[in-house]
Scaffold this motif. Structure first.
Motif, PDB file in Angstrom:
ATOM      1  N   TRP A  11       0.847  -1.195   0.000  1.00 42.27           N
ATOM      2  CA  TRP A  11       0.000   0.000   0.000  1.00 42.27           C
ATOM      3  C   TRP A  11       0.879   1.240   0.000  1.00 42.27           C
ATOM      4  O   TRP A  11       0.588   2.235   0.639  1.00 42.27           O
ATOM      5  CB  TRP A  11      -0.943  -0.013   1.199  1.00 42.27           C
ATOM      6  CG  TRP A  11      -2.366   0.328   0.866  1.00 42.27           C
ATOM      7  CD1 TRP A  11      -2.921   0.431  -0.375  1.00 42.27           C
ATOM      8  CD2 TRP A  11      -3.426   0.607   1.786  1.00 42.27           C
ATOM      9  NE1 TRP A  11      -4.255   0.754  -0.290  1.00 42.27           N
ATOM     10  CE2 TRP A  11      -4.590   0.852   1.031  1.00 42.27           C
ATOM     11  CE3 TRP A  11      -3.499   0.651   3.178  1.00 42.27           C
ATOM     12  CZ2 TRP A  11      -5.813   1.159   1.610  1.00 42.27           C
ATOM     13  CZ3 TRP A  11      -4.719   0.942   3.760  1.00 42.27           C
ATOM     14  CH2 TRP A  11      -5.871   1.200   2.989  1.00 42.27           C
ATOM     15  N   GLU A  12       1.962   1.187  -0.734  1.00 44.33           N
ATOM     16  CA  GLU A  12       2.987   2.224  -0.720  1.00 44.33           C
ATOM     17  C   GLU A  12       2.423   3.613  -1.028  1.00 44.33           C
ATOM     18  O   GLU A  12       2.805   4.606  -0.401  1.00 44.33           O
ATOM     19  CB  GLU A  12       4.085   1.884  -1.739  1.00 44.33           C
ATOM     20  CG  GLU A  12       5.281   2.806  -1.731  1.00 44.33           C
ATOM     21  CD  GLU A  12       6.180   2.624  -0.516  1.00 44.33           C
ATOM     22  OE1 GLU A  12       6.880   3.591  -0.150  1.00 44.33           O
ATOM     23  OE2 GLU A  12       6.181   1.510   0.056  1.00 44.33           O
ATOM     24  N   ALA A  13       1.527   3.690  -2.000  1.00 41.79           N
ATOM     25  CA  ALA A  13       1.000   4.993  -2.412  1.00 41.79           C
ATOM     26  C   ALA A  13       0.053   5.604  -1.385  1.00 41.79           C
ATOM     27  O   ALA A  13      -0.226   6.799  -1.428  1.00 41.79           O
ATOM     28  CB  ALA A  13       0.287   4.861  -3.758  1.00 41.79           C
ATOM     29  N   MET A  14      -0.427   4.793  -0.466  1.00 44.59           N
ATOM     30  CA  MET A  14      -1.411   5.259   0.518  1.00 44.59           C
ATOM     31  C   MET A  14      -0.764   5.736   1.810  1.00 44.59           C
ATOM     32  O   MET A  14      -1.271   6.650   2.473  1.00 44.59           O
ATOM     33  CB  MET A  14      -2.381   4.114   0.838  1.00 44.59           C
ATOM     34  CG  MET A  14      -3.529   4.482   1.757  1.00 44.59           C
ATOM     35  SD  MET A  14      -4.757   5.549   0.992  1.00 44.59           S
ATOM     36  CE  MET A  14      -5.582   4.357  -0.083  1.00 44.59           C
ATOM     37  N   LEU A  15       0.361   5.139   2.172  1.00 43.82           N
ATOM     38  CA  LEU A  15       0.888   5.254   3.534  1.00 43.82           C
ATOM     39  C   LEU A  15       2.294   5.830   3.547  1.00 43.82           C
ATOM     40  O   LEU A  15       3.169   5.355   2.832  1.00 43.82           O
ATOM     41  CB  LEU A  15       0.891   3.846   4.154  1.00 43.82           C
ATOM     42  CG  LEU A  15       1.588   3.605   5.479  1.00 43.82           C
ATOM     43  CD1 LEU A  15       0.887   4.349   6.595  1.00 43.82           C
ATOM     44  CD2 LEU A  15       1.604   2.109   5.778  1.00 43.82           C
ATOM     45  N   GLY A  16       2.505   6.872   4.370  1.00 41.26           N
ATOM     46  CA  GLY A  16       3.836   7.434   4.518  1.00 41.26           C
ATOM     47  C   GLY A  16       3.774   8.912   4.863  1.00 41.26           C
ATOM     48  O   GLY A  16       2.691   9.495   4.973  1.00 41.26           O
ATOM     49  N   PRO A  17       4.919   9.566   5.015  1.00 40.99           N
ATOM     50  CA  PRO A  17       4.939  10.993   5.351  1.00 40.99           C
ATOM     51  C   PRO A  17       4.251  11.833   4.276  1.00 40.99           C
ATOM     52  O   PRO A  17       4.602  11.759   3.099  1.00 40.99           O
ATOM     53  CB  PRO A  17       6.437  11.311   5.420  1.00 40.99           C
ATOM     54  CG  PRO A  17       7.106   9.999   5.654  1.00 40.99           C
ATOM     55  CD  PRO A  17       6.265   8.990   4.934  1.00 40.99           C
ATOM     56  N   GLY A  18       3.254  12.604   4.683  1.00 43.93           N
ATOM     57  CA  GLY A  18       2.542  13.467   3.760  1.00 43.93           C
ATOM     58  C   GLY A  18       1.559  12.760   2.851  1.00 43.93           C
ATOM     59  O   GLY A  18       0.899  13.414   2.025  1.00 43.93           O
ATOM     60  N   LYS A  19       1.422  11.425   2.973  1.00 42.84           N
ATOM     61  CA  LYS A  19       0.484  10.683   2.138  1.00 42.84           C
ATOM     62  C   LYS A  19      -0.893  10.641   2.808  1.00 42.84           C
ATOM     63  O   LYS A  19      -1.125  11.275   3.822  1.00 42.84           O
ATOM     64  CB  LYS A  19       1.023   9.281   1.857  1.00 42.84           C
ATOM     65  CG  LYS A  19       2.316   9.309   1.037  1.00 42.84           C
ATOM     66  CD  LYS A  19       2.824   7.915   0.712  1.00 42.84           C
ATOM     67  CE  LYS A  19       4.122   7.967  -0.056  1.00 42.84           C
ATOM     68  NZ  LYS A  19       4.658   6.624  -0.376  1.00 42.84           N
ATOM     69  N   TYR A  20      -1.803   9.902   2.234  1.00 41.58           N
ATOM     70  CA  TYR A  20      -3.190   9.901   2.721  1.00 41.58           C
ATOM     71  C   TYR A  20      -3.281   9.405   4.161  1.00 41.58           C
ATOM     72  O   TYR A  20      -4.028   9.954   4.968  1.00 41.58           O
ATOM     73  CB  TYR A  20      -4.074   9.073   1.783  1.00 41.58           C
ATOM     74  CG  TYR A  20      -4.122   9.635   0.388  1.00 41.58           C
ATOM     75  CD1 TYR A  20      -4.773  10.839   0.136  1.00 41.58           C
ATOM     76  CD2 TYR A  20      -3.501   8.974  -0.665  1.00 41.58           C
ATOM     77  CE1 TYR A  20      -4.811  11.375  -1.150  1.00 41.58           C
ATOM     78  CE2 TYR A  20      -3.529   9.501  -1.953  1.00 41.58           C
ATOM     79  CZ  TYR A  20      -4.187  10.697  -2.190  1.00 41.58           C
ATOM     80  OH  TYR A  20      -4.216  11.224  -3.449  1.00 41.58           O
ATOM     81  N   ILE A  21      -2.547   8.351   4.467  1.00 45.46           N
ATOM     82  CA  ILE A  21      -2.376   7.950   5.861  1.00 45.46           C
ATOM     83  C   ILE A  21      -1.028   8.521   6.268  1.00 45.46           C
ATOM     84  O   ILE A  21       0.023   7.911   6.043  1.00 45.46           O
ATOM     85  CB  ILE A  21      -2.428   6.421   6.022  1.00 45.46           C
ATOM     86  CG1 ILE A  21      -3.748   5.864   5.452  1.00 45.46           C
ATOM     87  CG2 ILE A  21      -2.327   6.035   7.507  1.00 45.46           C
ATOM     88  CD1 ILE A  21      -3.846   4.346   5.478  1.00 45.46           C
TER      89      ILE A  21
END
Length: 371
Positions: free
Chosen positions: A71-81
């Protein structure tokens, strides 16, 4: 096959013995998980992600594992999560072969893999095991529990078994019970594996692995993970240049879509343990929130107490149809939650939450942004 565990995976020991809902118990069992972000001083910014059947705990890259997650595109610094705000925990499902104790794990009593000596696995067992991880991290109450696909079932079980354990809930293409169509597909998947002679009542080896059974099971799954609309748009009736192979295989692959399914299946088969596949699939078939509502699924859902919820699905999902996410929203609303149901027009079917980030991302990020 042996377990496959990504670098950077962390572990929490389960209570020993760890009793299962349907009988049996594990000794010396563990849960695999990964985390992102930092738990704040109030310990109230934790988000738990519960996965579908096959993913591991590596939802996104981090300092200990730079490989992109599922779920790389969803989760991380500044991302949706946004992990600059949220402390995110993703657990690998109990019963899997990706680090949490499953049928491919060593049974400490025998020194050999559990195989079919593994206890009958239920969704509720996975929910209780995930709660052990959360408590071990010092979290009394989650800000949100997010469940995808099978994880949507696990999230509902988590909330049913641990009242007050989360303030909010996002159910992503999940459901409160398995429908006959989904049960039928998973039954065929299990039959394909069990009819492969190499399955050998669960006693296969890496050399004698039920490859054909797993190939067919995976193909059946992939067909239901996407929609007819997408299959048509991606492949149409494009044919392969297969005339040269007709003498050796007169009923072999002729269409591009067949080649795609074969390639997808071959990439999967050796990466997932067949016995674990059997156990996890059956756990979904057994799950039914109606058990918690005197035989009424809506009453069971209404017994869940969360402040807010979001149920997301897509019109083209045939495995967890849209009416199931609508049912979750209606049931939680009946229990007093501020519950939103969001149907999305994605053409990608059940797997849309993994690939259609342009639609799912703003919905999930928008919900979390209001907390």
């Amino acid at each position: 096959m042996t377990e496959t565990i990504p670098p950077g995976t962390q572990f929490v020991a389960l209570p020993s013995p760890f009793a299962f809902k349907r009988g049996g118990e594990l000794h010396g069992a563990r849960m695999a998980f990964e985390t992102w972000g930092e738990l704040n001083a109030a310990r109230d910014n934790a988000v738990l992600i519960l996965t579908g059947l096959s993913p591991n705990a590596h939802a996104a890259s981090h300092a200990d594992n730079a490989e992109p997650g599922w779920w790389e595109a969803m989760l991380g610094p500044g991302k949706y999560i946004d992990t600059t705000r949220w402390f995110v925990v993703c657990v690998n499902s109990l019963g899997s072969c990706k680090g949490s104790t499953g049928a491919a794990s060593l049974n400490p009593r025998t020194g050999e893999a559990y195989r079919l000596d593994y206890p009958d696995l239920s969704i509720e067992d996975g929910a209780r095991a995930a709660h052990v991880v959360v408590r071990a991290l010092g979290i009394e109450r989650l800000a949100c529990v997010i469940g995808n696909s099978m994880g949507g079932m696990t999230a509902l079980a988590y909330l049913l078994l641990h009242p007050g354990a989360a303030r909010t809930h996002i159910n992503v293409s999940g459901s409160a019970q398995a429908l006959p169509f989904s049960i039928a597909i998973r039954s065929l998947q299990r039959e394909a594996i069990r009819l492969d002679p190499n399955w050998n009542q669960g006693h296969y080896t890496d050399q004698d692995y039920p490859e054909n059974g797993m190939r067919i099971a995976r193909k059946l799954g992939v067909v239901t993970y996407r929609s007819a609309m997408e299959w048509d748009g991606r492949f149409g009736r494009v044919r392969l240049d297969s005339e040269m192979h007709k003498d050796e295989d007169p009923f072999g692959q002729e269409f591009e879509v067949e080649r795609y399914l074969e390639g997808h299946a071959r990439r999967f088969v050796r990466s997932f343990d067949p016995n674990c596949y059997l156990y996890l699939g059956r756990s979904m078939d057994w799950f039914d929130v109606a058990e918690y509502g005197g035989g009424d699924v809506m009453r069971g859902l209404a017994s869940i107490r969360v402040e807010r919820s979001l149920s997301i699905g897509v019109h083209t999902d045939i495995l967890f149809p849209l009416q199931q996410q609508e049912q979750v929203a209606e049931g939680l609303r009946a229990g007093g939650a501020e519950a939103e149901f969001l149907p999305l027009p994605s053409p990608q079917g059940h797997d849309a939450f993994l690939v259609d980030i342009a639609r799912f991302g703003p919905a999930i990020g928008g919900f979390l942004g209001k907390l």
